[in-house]
Structure formats: structure tokens, C-alpha cells
Motif scaffolding. Structure first.
Motif, PDB file in Angstrom:
ATOM      1  N   VAL A  58       0.990   6.294  -5.384  1.00  0.00           N
ATOM      2  CA  VAL A  58      -0.240   5.048  -4.235  1.00  0.00           C
ATOM      3  C   VAL A  58      -1.519   5.225  -4.910  1.00  0.00           C
ATOM      4  CG1 VAL A  58      -0.734   4.178  -2.096  1.00  0.00           C
ATOM      5  CG2 VAL A  58       2.016   4.907  -2.624  1.00  0.00           C
ATOM      6  N   TRP A  59      -2.132   6.457  -4.841  1.00  0.00           N
ATOM      7  CA  TRP A  59      -3.259   7.561  -4.835  1.00  0.00           C
ATOM      8  C   TRP A  59      -4.276   6.890  -6.791  1.00  0.00           C
ATOM      9  CZ3 TRP A  59      -5.666  13.198  -4.293  1.00  0.00           C
ATOM     10  CH2 TRP A  59      -6.229  13.352  -3.769  1.00  0.00           C
ATOM     11  N   ALA A  60      -3.306   6.769  -7.002  1.00  0.00           N
ATOM     12  CA  ALA A  60      -3.646   6.661  -8.409  1.00  0.00           C
ATOM     13  C   ALA A  60      -3.596   5.026  -8.950  1.00  0.00           C
ATOM     14  CB  ALA A  60      -3.059   7.126  -9.570  1.00  0.00           C
ATOM     15  N   GLU A  61      -3.502   4.438  -7.338  1.00  0.00           N
ATOM     16  CA  GLU A  61      -2.608   2.749  -7.806  1.00  0.00           C
ATOM     17  C   GLU A  61      -2.047   2.805  -8.606  1.00  0.00           C
ATOM     18  OE1 GLU A  61      -6.898   1.017  -7.230  1.00  0.00           O
ATOM     19  OE2 GLU A  61      -7.504   2.509  -5.795  1.00  0.00           O
ATOM     20  N   LEU A  62      -0.899   3.478  -8.956  1.00  0.00           N
ATOM     21  CA  LEU A  62       0.210   2.273  -9.874  1.00  0.00           C
ATOM     22  C   LEU A  62       1.343   2.396  -9.649  1.00  0.00           C
ATOM     23  CD1 LEU A  62      -0.914   5.726 -12.755  1.00  0.00           C
ATOM     24  CD2 LEU A  62      -1.418   3.001 -12.803  1.00  0.00           C
ATOM     25  N   ALA A  63       1.185   2.266  -7.661  1.00  0.00           N
ATOM     26  CA  ALA A  63       2.905   2.662  -7.124  1.00  0.00           C
ATOM     27  C   ALA A  63       3.144   1.155  -7.425  1.00  0.00           C
ATOM     28  CB  ALA A  63       2.549   2.684  -5.282  1.00  0.00           C
ATOM     29  N   ARG A  64       3.604   0.536  -8.532  1.00  0.00           N
ATOM     30  CA  ARG A  64       4.308  -1.211  -8.146  1.00  0.00           C
ATOM     31  C   ARG A  64       5.737  -0.111  -8.684  1.00  0.00           C
ATOM     32  NH1 ARG A  64      -0.345  -1.651 -11.295  1.00  0.00           N
ATOM     33  NH2 ARG A  64       0.025  -0.484 -13.217  1.00  0.00           N
ATOM     34  N   PRO A  65       7.020  -1.212  -8.260  1.00  0.00           N
ATOM     35  CA  PRO A  65       8.405  -1.144  -8.002  1.00  0.00           C
ATOM     36  C   PRO A  65       8.325  -0.970  -9.712  1.00  0.00           C
ATOM     37  CG  PRO A  65       8.055  -3.074  -7.244  1.00  0.00           C
ATOM     38  CD  PRO A  65       6.403  -2.895  -7.689  1.00  0.00           C
ATOM     39  N   LEU A  66       8.437  -1.100 -10.628  1.00  0.00           N
ATOM     40  CA  LEU A  66       8.602  -0.267 -12.195  1.00  0.00           C
ATOM     41  C   LEU A  66       8.695   0.837 -11.852  1.00  0.00           C
ATOM     42  CD1 LEU A  66      10.668  -1.494 -14.539  1.00  0.00           C
ATOM     43  CD2 LEU A  66       8.709  -1.846 -15.255  1.00  0.00           C
ATOM     44  N   ASN A 141       5.404   5.357  11.537  1.00  0.00           N
ATOM     45  CA  ASN A 141       5.434   4.476  10.486  1.00  0.00           C
ATOM     46  C   ASN A 141       4.499   2.978  10.848  1.00  0.00           C
ATOM     47  OD1 ASN A 141       7.994   5.011  10.478  1.00  0.00           O
ATOM     48  ND2 ASN A 141       8.923   3.876  12.398  1.00  0.00           N
ATOM     49  N   LEU A 142       3.374   3.594  11.089  1.00  0.00           N
ATOM     50  CA  LEU A 142       1.493   3.053  10.742  1.00  0.00           C
ATOM     51  C   LEU A 142       1.876   3.019   9.110  1.00  0.00           C
ATOM     52  CD1 LEU A 142      -0.179   0.536  12.193  1.00  0.00           C
ATOM     53  CD2 LEU A 142      -1.290   3.632  13.240  1.00  0.00           C
ATOM     54  N   ARG A 143       1.200   4.115   9.659  1.00  0.00           N
ATOM     55  CA  ARG A 143       0.465   4.628   8.348  1.00  0.00           C
ATOM     56  C   ARG A 143       1.730   4.644   6.866  1.00  0.00           C
ATOM     57  NH1 ARG A 143      -0.542  10.671   8.839  1.00  0.00           N
ATOM     58  NH2 ARG A 143      -2.058  10.550   6.962  1.00  0.00           N
ATOM     59  N   ALA A 144       2.788   4.362   7.053  1.00  0.00           N
ATOM     60  CA  ALA A 144       3.962   4.034   6.444  1.00  0.00           C
ATOM     61  C   ALA A 144       3.587   2.538   5.866  1.00  0.00           C
ATOM     62  CB  ALA A 144       5.489   4.513   6.184  1.00  0.00           C
ATOM     63  N   LYS A 145       3.599   2.113   6.640  1.00  0.00           N
ATOM     64  CA  LYS A 145       3.431   0.430   6.224  1.00  0.00           C
ATOM     65  C   LYS A 145       1.802   0.414   5.984  1.00  0.00           C
ATOM     66  CE  LYS A 145       5.093  -1.606  10.529  1.00  0.00           C
ATOM     67  NZ  LYS A 145       5.419  -2.765  11.411  1.00  0.00           N
ATOM     68  N   TYR A 146       0.527   1.079   5.637  1.00  0.00           N
ATOM     69  CA  TYR A 146      -0.462   1.170   4.532  1.00  0.00           C
ATOM     70  C   TYR A 146      -0.176   2.205   3.406  1.00  0.00           C
ATOM     71  CZ  TYR A 146      -3.074  -0.057   8.803  1.00  0.00           C
ATOM     72  OH  TYR A 146      -4.640  -0.482   9.623  1.00  0.00           O
ATOM     73  N   LEU A 147       0.902   2.305   3.342  1.00  0.00           N
ATOM     74  CA  LEU A 147       1.169   3.470   1.918  1.00  0.00           C
ATOM     75  C   LEU A 147       1.885   2.546   1.608  1.00  0.00           C
ATOM     76  CD1 LEU A 147       1.848   6.687   2.793  1.00  0.00           C
ATOM     77  CD2 LEU A 147      -0.446   5.887   1.631  1.00  0.00           C
ATOM     78  N   ALA A 148       2.396   1.640   1.967  1.00  0.00           N
ATOM     79  CA  ALA A 148       3.594   0.285   0.739  1.00  0.00           C
ATOM     80  C   ALA A 148       2.867  -1.046   0.976  1.00  0.00           C
ATOM     81  CB  ALA A 148       4.876   0.223   2.474  1.00  0.00           C
ATOM     82  N   GLY A 150       0.582  -1.577  -1.093  1.00  0.00           N
ATOM     83  CA  GLY A 150       0.362  -1.787  -2.459  1.00  0.00           C
ATOM     84  C   GLY A 150      -0.697  -1.994  -2.902  1.00  0.00           C
ATOM     85  N   SER A 151      -2.101  -2.038  -2.206  1.00  0.00           N
ATOM     86  CA  SER A 151      -3.016  -2.223  -2.402  1.00  0.00           C
ATOM     87  C   SER A 151      -3.883  -1.407  -2.054  1.00  0.00           C
ATOM     88  CB  SER A 151      -3.468  -3.413  -1.815  1.00  0.00           C
ATOM     89  OG  SER A 151      -3.685  -3.498  -0.710  1.00  0.00           O
ATOM     90  N   GLU A 152      -5.317  -1.832  -2.074  1.00  0.00           N
ATOM     91  CA  GLU A 152      -6.355  -0.774  -1.589  1.00  0.00           C
ATOM     92  C   GLU A 152      -6.289  -0.603  -0.001  1.00  0.00           C
ATOM     93  OE1 GLU A 152      -9.088   1.109  -2.209  1.00  0.00           O
ATOM     94  OE2 GLU A 152      -8.553   0.966  -4.368  1.00  0.00           O
ATOM     95  N   GLY A 153      -5.625  -1.242   0.897  1.00  0.00           N
ATOM     96  CA  GLY A 153      -5.482  -1.176   2.759  1.00  0.00           C
ATOM     97  C   GLY A 153      -4.565   0.250   2.171  1.00  0.00           C
ATOM     98  N   TRP A 154      -3.734   0.729   1.375  1.00  0.00           N
ATOM     99  CA  TRP A 154      -2.880   1.745   2.203  1.00  0.00           C
ATOM    100  C   TRP A 154      -4.145   3.527   2.190  1.00  0.00           C
ATOM    101  CZ3 TRP A 154      -4.403   6.957  -0.267  1.00  0.00           C
ATOM    102  CH2 TRP A 154      -5.430   6.758  -2.122  1.00  0.00           C
ATOM    103  N   ARG A 155      -5.796   3.012   1.789  1.00  0.00           N
ATOM    104  CA  ARG A 155      -6.594   3.998   2.399  1.00  0.00           C
ATOM    105  C   ARG A 155      -7.008   4.054   3.727  1.00  0.00           C
ATOM    106  NH1 ARG A 155      -9.664   6.674  -1.399  1.00  0.00           N
ATOM    107  NH2 ARG A 155      -9.403   6.048  -3.358  1.00  0.00           N
ATOM    108  N   ASN A 156      -6.364   2.782   4.572  1.00  0.00           N
ATOM    109  CA  ASN A 156      -7.150   3.293   6.055  1.00  0.00           C
ATOM    110  C   ASN A 156      -5.082   3.720   6.277  1.00  0.00           C
ATOM    111  OD1 ASN A 156      -8.090   1.525   6.135  1.00  0.00           O
ATOM    112  ND2 ASN A 156      -6.744  -0.504   5.428  1.00  0.00           N
TER     113      ASN A 156
END
Length: 480
Positions: A58-66, A141-148, A150-156
Motif C-alpha cells: 500500500v505504501w509503495a502504491e502497488l496494492a493491486r489484487p494480482l 475498521n475506519l483505518r482499514a477502509k482507507y488502507l483498502a 487502493g488509491s491515495e486515500g490510504w494516507r487518511n
């Protein structure tokens, strides 16, 4: 939800095979409880690996399912070939045989029933409150939703703006093991089903008593293991938290893993994989909650004091991979939160010398210990009664309980924090002191049962030879 769970399988297998590849000597015997301990440790290690890998992707912005699945499959393949290459699938020492009595079967049936009731209680509680308790949807779970996302929104998930800027409510500085695990499954699922964090909570709630059973069965015998399991799953605080979707039971599991391995080290000195795995599990505790950072430090101090420099190096190397992830998160991403401690020396002295604070904290600790269970089946009282009935173990046997210094030191560290906190003390105690007890309760149970005299016949544990039992020198029976 199925795809999310299937995606965790490679990581769990990786953890299991890594444990088999570098199996601690305490697991190098035949017997179902040794294999159960190996399974619990491997599953916990695999979940920790999945959490760390997902966070880094996620940090590297490579968290695509495949990409996620591919990385975990590679990790599992490496672990499998490491286990095969090191030949850890066999070469197990035989365990000492022991008869299986009617009492043993009764304990097995009671333990199985207790676990079924735990699952039933979890199910009905989750049905009534599918999103867990307050901290579940306000923090984890709030932070888990941001991590999931898959966009820049994970930084929230790691910004001071989360939760409307109320750092004390959202805690964006908390480590991310649980959040990343839930986000991992949600990312692969493509939805945010509330059952995903609930099932992860149930998994840790089952792993913890099973690890306690397996550890004590190997160290003190199967009977002792089942008694400890029954006391743990009859603890009201443990059962009620199984459906809360909080991080306290995952922390309790990783703490128990580290303490159980260190207890085994008293019988298996010089085993570097054992120390390395204890460091690894302590580091996963640090990746779970802030309290785990103190726990990791205490584990390293304990190893240094009890086992020496070589064991400390092995433990530190085992902790290093996860500790680097924690350090990177804390140093580069986590926001600075409001300090809990006084800013002046006079403020420290004032709080430390106020008798009312000592009394209030001690009263809260005593109440938390009593509220571990119902008054008519108080687990701490029952454990102490068993210890009185069994009698204290001999000096050579009681060494394995020295690891109990770690959970006791954790409780003492919590006491010290409450003494100097600048937060409202009554509020601080009411919202957190019971969780410190819950986090350390499985480890304390383990060490309490290690203090007792083991049964005369044990499964997989060799009795102490008479020649090695402590005697007072210079005393001989007078001859006739």
C-alpha cells in the motif's frame, strides 16, 4: 468475502512453513499438542507476514489484487522450499507415552464444548452488533477502509485529520497489524463486509486458548493445558472481547507466543531459533498496539538478563524484519499525538507523590483482576486454588515460570504510566486499564500454571530424575 479469506491462505502457509523450517527445539517431538502449537505459531506468524506485506505494498502504491496474491505466493513458495531443504518434516523425537484416562477425555470434552460456546457467543454478539464496539468503527475498521481503498486515500489512515482531527479518538499513530489484515481481505473482496473483521477477531480468539493449551501440554502435561484453556475461555473479559473487533486479543496472542517460547527456553537452552521466534512474535505485538512496543523492549531485556548476549542477538535478529516496518511507520508516517506525560520535572514529582493516585490506580487494578470473570467462577481465584492444591513445583521445574516476569512488568509499566499521565485519571483508567489486564491475562495464566507441581505422569514431558532434585547437603539418614 470468500476471496478475501482465500487470499490469506498463502501467507498463513508461509508462516507455517517458516516455523517448520526453523523449528524451535521445544517443538521437535511427536505428539498432537506439539503439532497444535506449531500450527498456532505458524498461523499467527503468517497473519503477521500478510499484514506487513500488505502495508508495504500500500505504501509503495502497488496494492493491486494480482500483485498482493503474487507476492504472497512467492513468499509461501520460498517458505516451503526452506522447510523441505532443512528437512524439518521429520526427525522428531518420540514423546514420553502417557495413559489417556476417563478424566482426560472429560477435560477434552469440556474444552471442546467451551470453544463451541465461545464461537456461539461470538456469533450471536456479532449478529446483534455486526460493526463491533466503539473502537472498532472509530479506529481499527475506519483505518482499514482507507488502507483498502487502493488509491491515495490510504494516507487518511495515518493522518492527523482522521476522525475529524480528534487524535485521542481515532489514534492514527496506532500500529497497523489489525487494520492491514482487515484492509487486505477487503481489498481482495472488493467490498467492506463487516463479517471480515469479525471473523479475524474470532480467529485470534480461538488461536489464543489453543496456543495456551498446546504450550502447557508440552511443558506440564495435557491435563494442565486443558485446565488453563477452560479458565481462559471462562474469563468474561476474554469472551466479551472476542466479538468487539479490537486489537487487544491479537496482542494477547502474540504476547503469549513470545512468553511461551521464552518459558520453553529454560528447558532448551542454546536454541537460537527459539529466541529468534520469541523476538519475532514480540515484534508482531509491537506492530499490533503501542503497548506492544513496551512488550518488545521487555522481552529483549529479559533475554539479555537471563540468557546472555548470543540469545539477545538471536532474539533481536528475529524481531528485526517487523521492527523495521514498525520503525518506518512510526518515524515516517504516524502523526505526532498529544503527549501523555508532564512537560516539567515539578509536574512529574507532583503526580508521583500524590497518594490518591496510587490508591485509585491500585483499586482499579484490583477491580480489573476481579472482573476477569463472574464471582462464582472467578478464573484468577480458581487458578490460585489449583496452585495451592497442586503444590509448588520443584526448583528445577519452576525455572520455566521465570518468563512470567514479562507480563508482570507490563502491568507495572501500565501502573507507572497512569501515575504520571496528564489525562483525567479516572477516565484513563476506566477506558484502558481492563485492556492491559486482558492483553497479559493468557500469559499470566501460562506462568501461574507453570508454578504448580506437574502431574506425576505427563504427556511428552520427561519427569525430573531423583538425582537432580534439590536436597539440603550434609543431611543423611542416620544408620541403625
Amino acid at each position: 468475502m470468500t476471496m478475501g479469506w482465500l487470499s490469506l491462505v498463502p501467507a498463513v502457509l508461509a508462516g507455517y512453513w517458516f516455523v517448520r523450517a526453523w523449528r524451535p527445539s521445544c517443538l521437535s517431538r511427536t505428539g498432537w499438542f506439539y503439532r497444535l502449537c506449531e500450527l498456532c505459531l505458524g498461523t499467527g506468524a503468517g497473519l503477521g507476514i500478510a499484514s506487513c506485506l500488505f502495508f508495504l505494498l500500500v505504501w509503495a502504491e502497488l496494492a493491486r489484487p494480482l500483485t498482493i496474491v503474487a507476492v504472497e505466493l512467492v513468499c509461501a513458495a520460498l517458505a516451503f522450499f526452506a522447510a523441505r531443504r532443512r528437512g524439518r518434516t521429520g526427525n522428531l523425537l518420540p514423546s514420553a507415552p502417557a495413559p489417556v484416562t476417563a478424566g482426560t477425555w472429560l477435560l477434552r470434552a469440556g474444552g471442546a464444548l467451551a470453544l463451541v460456546l465461545l464461537i456461539a457467543g461470538w456469533y450471536w454478539t456479532t449478529q446483534a452488533s455486526p460493526y463491533g464496539d466503539w473502537d472498532a468503527f472509530a479506529i481499527w475498521n475506519l483505518r482499514a477502509k482507507y488502507l483498502a481503498s487502493g488509491s491515495e486515500g490510504w494516507r487518511n489512515a495515518v493522518t492527523g485529520d482522521v476522525g475529524g482531527g480528534h487524535l485521542g479518538a481515532a489514534h492514527p499513530d496506532y500500529p497497523l497489524l489489525l487494520c492491514a489484515l482487515v484492509g487486505h481481505a477487503w481489498r481482495l473482496d472488493g467490498n467492506t463486509s463487516p463479517w471480515t473483521p469479525a471473523i479475524i477477531g474470532l480467529l485470534f480468539s480461538l488461536l489464543t486458548p489453543m496456543l495456551l493449551l498446546a504450550s502447557l501440554a508440552g511443558l506440564r502435561g495435557e491435563t494442565v493445558g486443558w485446565l488453563a484453556l477452560l479458565l481462559l475461555v471462562s474469563s468474561e473479559s476474554f469472551v466479551s472481547q472476542s466479538a468487539s473487533q479490537y486489537a487487544d486479543i491479537p496482542l494477547a496472542f502474540y504476547a503469549l507466543g513470545a512468553v511461551a517460547l521464552l518459558a520453553s527456553s529454560e528447558q532448551q537452552s542454546g536454541n537460537r531459533p527459539l529466541y529468534a521466534w520469541s523476538g519475532f512474535f514480540a515484534a508482531l505485538a509491537a506492530w499490533t498496539k503501542n503497548e506492544g512496543l513496551v512488550f518488545l523492549l521487555l522481552v529483549l531485556v529479559w533475554v539479555a538478563c537471563r540468557k546472555g548476549l548470543r540469545a539477545l542477538v538471536a532474539s533481536a535478529l528475529g524481531a528485526l524484519p517487523v521492527a523495521l516496518v514498525v520503525a518506518a511507520f512510526k518515524g515516517l508516517l504516524a502523526p505526532v499525538t498529544v503527549g501523555l506525560f508532564p512537560s516539567t520535572l515539578s509536574g512529574w514529582i507532583e503526580k508521583l507523590t500524590e497518594p490518591g493516585r496510587w490508591v485509585l490506580i491500585a483499586t482499579s487494578y484490583g477491580r480489573n483482576a476481579w472482573e476477569l470473570g463472574f464471582w462464582w467462577a472467578q478464573p484468577l481465584v480458581l487458578a490460585l486454588l489449583w496452585l495451592w492444591a497442586a503444590g509448588r513445583a520443584e526448583r528445577q521445574q519452576i525455572r520455566v515460570a521465570w518468563a512470567g516476569a514479562i507480563p508482570l512488568a507490563m502491568l507495572a509499566a501500565g501502573f507507572a504510566v497512569y501515575l504520571v499521565t496528564v489525562a483525567d485519571l479516572r477516565w484513563h483508567l476506566s477506558t484502558s486499564s481492563n485492556r492491559i489486564w486482558l492483553q497479559m491475562w493468557p500469559s499470566l495464566l501460562l506462568c501461574l500454571f507453570l508454578l504448580g507441581r506437574p502431574p506425576a505422569v505427563q504427556v511428552g514431558v520427561s519427569p525430573v530424575p531423583k538425582a537432580h532434585r534439590s536436597k539440603k547437603p550434609g543431611r543423611r539418614k542416620p544408620s541403625a
